[in-house]
Design a protein around this motif. Structure first.
Motif, PDB file in Angstrom:
ATOM      1  N   TYR A 173       0.840  -1.205   0.000  1.00 23.70           N
ATOM      2  CA  TYR A 173       0.000   0.000   0.000  1.00 23.70           C
ATOM      3  C   TYR A 173       0.873   1.252   0.000  1.00 23.70           C
ATOM      4  CZ  TYR A 173      -2.872   3.788   1.769  1.00 23.70           C
ATOM      5  OH  TYR A 173      -3.469   4.997   1.935  1.00 23.70           O
ATOM      6  N   GLN A 174       1.893   1.266   0.874  1.00 22.38           N
ATOM      7  CA  GLN A 174       2.780   2.426   0.956  1.00 22.38           C
ATOM      8  C   GLN A 174       3.475   2.672  -0.381  1.00 22.38           C
ATOM      9  OE1 GLN A 174       5.276   1.552   4.444  1.00 22.38           O
ATOM     10  NE2 GLN A 174       4.679   3.561   5.182  1.00 22.38           N
ATOM     11  N   GLN A 175       3.987   1.612  -0.981  1.00 20.52           N
ATOM     12  CA  GLN A 175       4.681   1.741  -2.259  1.00 20.52           C
ATOM     13  C   GLN A 175       3.732   2.292  -3.318  1.00 20.52           C
ATOM     14  OE1 GLN A 175       7.902   1.400  -2.921  1.00 20.52           O
ATOM     15  NE2 GLN A 175       7.598   1.906  -5.065  1.00 20.52           N
ATOM     16  N   ASN A 176       2.516   1.796  -3.352  1.00 27.64           N
ATOM     17  CA  ASN A 176       1.522   2.255  -4.306  1.00 27.64           C
ATOM     18  C   ASN A 176       1.163   3.720  -4.056  1.00 27.64           C
ATOM     19  OD1 ASN A 176      -0.220   1.795  -6.543  1.00 27.64           O
ATOM     20  ND2 ASN A 176      -1.939   1.707  -5.110  1.00 27.64           N
ATOM     21  N   ALA A 177       1.039   4.096  -2.797  1.00 28.64           N
ATOM     22  CA  ALA A 177       0.703   5.481  -2.450  1.00 28.64           C
ATOM     23  C   ALA A 177       1.779   6.437  -2.966  1.00 28.64           C
ATOM     24  CB  ALA A 177       0.525   5.628  -0.934  1.00 28.64           C
ATOM     25  N   VAL A 178       3.035   6.062  -2.834  1.00 24.34           N
ATOM     26  CA  VAL A 178       4.125   6.924  -3.282  1.00 24.34           C
ATOM     27  C   VAL A 178       4.188   6.974  -4.807  1.00 24.34           C
ATOM     28  CG1 VAL A 178       6.639   7.191  -3.322  1.00 24.34           C
ATOM     29  CG2 VAL A 178       5.487   6.647  -1.180  1.00 24.34           C
ATOM     30  N   VAL A 195       3.914  13.957  -2.760  1.00 27.14           N
ATOM     31  CA  VAL A 195       5.167  13.348  -2.313  1.00 27.14           C
ATOM     32  C   VAL A 195       5.887  14.301  -1.352  1.00 27.14           C
ATOM     33  CG1 VAL A 195       7.457  12.543  -3.030  1.00 27.14           C
ATOM     34  CG2 VAL A 195       5.435  11.846  -4.317  1.00 27.14           C
ATOM     35  N   THR A 196       5.902  15.583  -1.679  1.00 31.86           N
ATOM     36  CA  THR A 196       6.517  16.573  -0.787  1.00 31.86           C
ATOM     37  C   THR A 196       5.822  16.557   0.563  1.00 31.86           C
ATOM     38  OG1 THR A 196       7.189  17.947  -2.655  1.00 31.86           O
ATOM     39  CG2 THR A 196       7.065  19.026  -0.502  1.00 31.86           C
ATOM     40  N   LEU A 197       4.502  16.481   0.552  1.00 31.42           N
ATOM     41  CA  LEU A 197       3.745  16.407   1.806  1.00 31.42           C
ATOM     42  C   LEU A 197       4.131  15.154   2.595  1.00 31.42           C
ATOM     43  CD1 LEU A 197       1.568  17.877   3.438  1.00 31.42           C
ATOM     44  CD2 LEU A 197      -0.143  16.547   2.181  1.00 31.42           C
ATOM     45  N   MET A 198       4.281  14.026   1.900  1.00 32.53           N
ATOM     46  CA  MET A 198       4.711  12.784   2.566  1.00 32.53           C
ATOM     47  C   MET A 198       6.101  12.949   3.183  1.00 32.53           C
ATOM     48  SD  MET A 198       3.611   9.846  -0.130  1.00 32.53           S
ATOM     49  CE  MET A 198       1.945   9.688  -0.732  1.00 32.53           C
ATOM     50  N   ILE A 240      17.374  11.154  13.819  1.00 27.61           N
ATOM     51  CA  ILE A 240      17.796  12.492  13.379  1.00 27.61           C
ATOM     52  C   ILE A 240      18.425  12.396  11.988  1.00 27.61           C
ATOM     53  CG2 ILE A 240      19.471  14.346  13.776  1.00 27.61           C
ATOM     54  CD1 ILE A 240      18.773  14.192  16.751  1.00 27.61           C
ATOM     55  N   GLN A 241      19.227  11.376  11.750  1.00 28.98           N
ATOM     56  CA  GLN A 241      19.833  11.219  10.427  1.00 28.98           C
ATOM     57  C   GLN A 241      18.768  10.989   9.354  1.00 28.98           C
ATOM     58  OE1 GLN A 241      22.848   8.197  10.746  1.00 28.98           O
ATOM     59  NE2 GLN A 241      24.325   9.600  11.662  1.00 28.98           N
ATOM     60  N   LYS A 242      17.713  10.258   9.679  1.00 35.11           N
ATOM     61  CA  LYS A 242      16.619  10.050   8.718  1.00 35.11           C
ATOM     62  C   LYS A 242      15.923  11.377   8.420  1.00 35.11           C
ATOM     63  CE  LYS A 242      15.601   5.213   9.812  1.00 35.11           C
ATOM     64  NZ  LYS A 242      14.602   4.281  10.374  1.00 35.11           N
ATOM     65  N   ALA A 243      15.689  12.180   9.460  1.00 30.35           N
ATOM     66  CA  ALA A 243      15.070  13.496   9.261  1.00 30.35           C
ATOM     67  C   ALA A 243      15.975  14.367   8.391  1.00 30.35           C
ATOM     68  CB  ALA A 243      14.799  14.168  10.610  1.00 30.35           C
ATOM     69  N   GLN A 244      17.279  14.306   8.632  1.00 34.53           N
ATOM     70  CA  GLN A 244      18.218  15.100   7.837  1.00 34.53           C
ATOM     71  C   GLN A 244      18.220  14.659   6.372  1.00 34.53           C
ATOM     72  OE1 GLN A 244      21.632  14.596  10.621  1.00 34.53           O
ATOM     73  NE2 GLN A 244      21.867  16.810  10.352  1.00 34.53           N
ATOM     74  N   LYS A 245      18.128  13.375   6.120  1.00 37.94           N
ATOM     75  CA  LYS A 245      18.076  12.897   4.736  1.00 37.94           C
ATOM     76  C   LYS A 245      16.854  13.441   4.017  1.00 37.94           C
ATOM     77  CE  LYS A 245      20.794   8.721   5.368  1.00 37.94           C
ATOM     78  NZ  LYS A 245      20.822   7.270   5.477  1.00 37.94           N
ATOM     79  N   ILE A 246      15.747  13.534   4.723  1.00 36.76           N
ATOM     80  CA  ILE A 246      14.532  14.087   4.116  1.00 36.76           C
ATOM     81  C   ILE A 246      14.723  15.568   3.823  1.00 36.76           C
ATOM     82  CG2 ILE A 246      12.110  14.672   4.551  1.00 36.76           C
ATOM     83  CD1 ILE A 246      11.890  11.922   5.974  1.00 36.76           C
ATOM     84  N   ARG A 256       4.927  22.187   6.351  1.00 42.82           N
ATOM     85  CA  ARG A 256       3.963  21.166   5.937  1.00 42.82           C
ATOM     86  C   ARG A 256       2.561  21.760   5.803  1.00 42.82           C
ATOM     87  NH1 ARG A 256       1.891  17.193  10.075  1.00 42.82           N
ATOM     88  NH2 ARG A 256       1.011  19.181  10.719  1.00 42.82           N
ATOM     89  N   ASP A 257       2.151  22.527   6.797  1.00 45.83           N
ATOM     90  CA  ASP A 257       0.807  23.101   6.767  1.00 45.83           C
ATOM     91  C   ASP A 257       0.643  24.084   5.615  1.00 45.83           C
ATOM     92  OD1 ASP A 257       0.266  21.517   8.954  1.00 45.83           O
ATOM     93  OD2 ASP A 257       0.250  23.166  10.409  1.00 45.83           O
ATOM     94  N   THR A 258       1.684  24.862   5.348  1.00 48.58           N
ATOM     95  CA  THR A 258       1.648  25.779   4.198  1.00 48.58           C
ATOM     96  C   THR A 258       1.563  24.977   2.907  1.00 48.58           C
ATOM     97  OG1 THR A 258       2.932  27.420   5.410  1.00 48.58           O
ATOM     98  CG2 THR A 258       2.900  27.625   3.007  1.00 48.58           C
ATOM     99  N   TRP A 259       2.333  23.899   2.821  1.00 47.97           N
ATOM    100  CA  TRP A 259       2.318  23.058   1.627  1.00 47.97           C
ATOM    101  C   TRP A 259       0.941  22.447   1.409  1.00 47.97           C
ATOM    102  CZ3 TRP A 259       5.267  23.431  -2.293  1.00 47.97           C
ATOM    103  CH2 TRP A 259       5.257  22.470  -3.282  1.00 47.97           C
TER     104      TRP A 259
END
Length: 133
Positions: A10-15, A23-26, A54-60, A112-115
């Protein structure tokens, strides 16, 4: 492995079916999830989990930076903000500082909210244009 895991499928299909705006919102939502998990890890003294999240957040944040259209003035401003967020995430990681994560979380929530509003306005405009055809 998605066949064995319906949620992963489901996640893969959603993306893969999402618009670039969705995608930016995700990405924003994912970043927030990792910031919250890092904050919880600090509270629970789980340093390795804090570092990983934190590293995952930084990658995003870095992914959001590289996808900016630098021909637009607003993108240049966003790049500066993303650099600031990335720097603060590094600082939070080094200092084990949950208050810095709270600050960064607030900024990402605002983006995010602005987006979300941008996506809604775009959909309304597309719907109006579609109705006039």
């Amino acid at each position: 492995m998605a066949i064995n895991n319906p949620y992963a499928a489901y996640q893969q299909n959603a993306v893969t079916t999402a618009s670039p705006g969705e995608v930016t919102l995700m990405l924003y939502n994912g970043c927030l999830k990792f910031i919250k998990q890092a904050s919880l890890a600090i509270d629970n003294k789980k340093i390795e989990d804090k570092n990983t999240n934190i590293q995952k957040a930084q990658k995003i944040i870095l992914e959001l930076m590289v996808t900016l259209n630098m021909d637009l003035e607003i993108s240049k401003n966003m790049a500066v903000m993303y650099e600031y967020i990335n720097h603060r995430l590094t600082e939070a990681n080094v200092k084990n500082d949950g208050s810095i994560l709270k600050e960064v979380e607030g900024l990402v929530i605002e983006f995010r909210d602005t987006w979300k509003q941008v996506i809604q306005i775009n959909r309304q405009q597309q719907h109006r244009q579609g109705g006039q055809a």
